[in-house]
Scaffold this active site. Sequence first.
Site, PDB file in Angstrom:
ATOM      1  N   LYS A  10       0.846  -1.203   0.000  1.00 23.43           N
ATOM      2  CA  LYS A  10       0.000   0.000   0.000  1.00 23.43           C
ATOM      3  C   LYS A  10       0.886   1.260   0.000  1.00 23.43           C
ATOM      4  O   LYS A  10       1.900   1.274  -0.683  1.00 23.43           O
ATOM      5  CB  LYS A  10      -0.987  -0.048   1.163  1.00 23.43           C
ATOM      6  CG  LYS A  10      -1.802  -1.354   1.135  1.00 23.43           C
ATOM      7  CD  LYS A  10      -2.960  -1.391   2.075  1.00 23.43           C
ATOM      8  CE  LYS A  10      -3.682  -2.724   1.945  1.00 23.43           C
ATOM      9  NZ  LYS A  10      -4.864  -2.831   2.804  1.00 23.43           N
ATOM     10  N   HIS A  95      -8.446  -2.977  -6.474  1.00 24.90           N
ATOM     11  CA  HIS A  95      -8.376  -3.195  -5.023  1.00 24.90           C
ATOM     12  C   HIS A  95      -9.508  -2.416  -4.343  1.00 24.90           C
ATOM     13  O   HIS A  95      -9.896  -1.339  -4.804  1.00 24.90           O
ATOM     14  CB  HIS A  95      -7.013  -2.731  -4.485  1.00 24.90           C
ATOM     15  CG  HIS A  95      -6.831  -3.095  -3.039  1.00 24.90           C
ATOM     16  ND1 HIS A  95      -7.353  -2.324  -2.027  1.00 24.90           N
ATOM     17  CD2 HIS A  95      -6.239  -4.157  -2.448  1.00 24.90           C
ATOM     18  CE1 HIS A  95      -7.063  -2.907  -0.867  1.00 24.90           C
ATOM     19  NE2 HIS A  95      -6.392  -4.014  -1.099  1.00 24.90           N
ATOM     20  N   GLU A 165     -11.257 -10.546  -1.852  1.00 23.90           N
ATOM     21  CA  GLU A 165     -11.005  -9.823  -0.604  1.00 23.90           C
ATOM     22  C   GLU A 165     -12.306  -9.233  -0.095  1.00 23.90           C
ATOM     23  O   GLU A 165     -12.733  -8.167  -0.565  1.00 23.90           O
ATOM     24  CB  GLU A 165     -10.028  -8.669  -0.846  1.00 23.90           C
ATOM     25  CG  GLU A 165      -8.675  -9.092  -1.341  1.00 23.90           C
ATOM     26  CD  GLU A 165      -7.642  -8.018  -1.031  1.00 23.90           C
ATOM     27  OE1 GLU A 165      -6.776  -8.286  -0.190  1.00 23.90           O
ATOM     28  OE2 GLU A 165      -7.726  -6.913  -1.598  1.00 23.90           O
ATOM     29  N   GLY A 171      -8.083  -5.096   6.817  1.00 24.13           N
ATOM     30  CA  GLY A 171      -7.752  -4.211   7.929  1.00 24.13           C
ATOM     31  C   GLY A 171      -8.518  -4.558   9.195  1.00 24.13           C
ATOM     32  O   GLY A 171      -8.621  -3.762  10.124  1.00 24.13           O
TER      33      GLY A 171
HETATM   34  P1  PGA Z   1      -4.769  -6.499   5.319  1.00 20.01           P
HETATM   35  O1  PGA Z   1      -5.023  -5.904   3.846  1.00 20.01           O
HETATM   36  O2  PGA Z   1      -3.954  -7.753   5.136  1.00 20.01           O
HETATM   37  O3  PGA Z   1      -4.065  -5.429   6.045  1.00 20.01           O
HETATM   38  O4  PGA Z   1      -6.142  -6.801   5.895  1.00 20.01           O
HETATM   39  C1  PGA Z   1      -5.270  -6.743   2.768  1.00 20.01           C
HETATM   40  C2  PGA Z   1      -5.453  -5.941   1.510  1.00 20.01           C
HETATM   41  O5  PGA Z   1      -6.084  -4.863   1.551  1.00 20.01           O
HETATM   42  O6  PGA Z   1      -4.982  -6.308   0.436  1.00 20.01           O
END
Ligand code: PGA
Length: 249
Positions: A10, A95, A165, A171
Site C-alpha cells: 500500500k 483493489h 477480498e 484491515g
Molecule cells: P490487510 O489488507 O492484510 O491489512 O487486511 C489486505 C489488503 O487490503 O490487500
Amino acid sequence: MKSIVVANWKMNPATMREAKLLFEATRKAAERAKSVSVIIAAPAVYLRELRSRYKGRRVSFAAQNAHFEKAGSFTGEISMSQVRDTHAGFVIIGHAERRAMGETNADTRKKVAAALACQLTPILCVGETTRSGKGEHFIYVADQLREGFNDVLPAKVARVIVAYEPVWAIGASKPMSAGEMHEMAIFIRKTLQAKGLNAMSVRILYGGSIDETNAVDMRRNGDVNGLLVGRASTDAKKFATLIDVLNDA
Ligand code: PGA
C-alpha cells in the site's frame, strides 16, 4: 503446488531506504522458500529501483494500480506500459481501496485488458463490502467477475489471477473463515465457467487480515492458490515467518 503470496505494501514504507530494508528481509525469506512465489506490490516510485537491484528469480514485482489508457493527459496516473518498463510482471486491479475512491467495474474491465495487452499479469480484486446473510454478496461478486473478465479472450484466462477480498475483512482483526473461502472459490469458478471460460485455469487468492498465524489454514482449507497480504507484509519479521510457515505447510 506452489503458493503465491502478494505483499501489498500500500502507501508504505515512508522512504526508499526503508523500502530497501523491507525488501531485503522479504527477499531472504523468499530465497529459502522454494514452494512460495512472492510478489511484491510496492509503491510505484520504488518499483524500478527495487527491481533493478534484484538479480534473483524468486521475487516478482507488481504495481498496485495503473491506468487503462496507453498515454495522455491523466495527471497522477501511470500506464500499464510504464509499469512494464520497470520490469514488474504483475499489476493489482480494482483493489477495494481503489474502488472506494471511485473505481468502477467498467474501469477494471478496461484495466484487465490493458494489462494483458502489455504482457502484465492482472491480479483482479473482487469482494463485497458487507454481508447480510441473504447471499446478495454472491450477486455482487459475480458482477465484478463478469465485468472484469469481459474483454479477456479464452486463451488468456489462465493469465489472470483473482484475489477475493471481502472488504469487511480487510484491515480487520481476523480473516474470513477458510470454509467460507472454499465456498467462495467454488462460486468464483462457477461464475467464470458460466461465462464460457476455463475456470480451473484461474488462480484464486484470498486477502483480508492474513498474517503468519492464519496463513497456513487459509491456504490448506480455503481452496486458494495463495494469499494477498496487507499489513503483515510491511512487518519484515512477521512476513518472513509467514513465508516460512507457508513453505513448510
Ligand atoms: P490487510 O489488507 O492484510 O491489512 O487486511 C489486505 C489488503 O487490503 O490487500
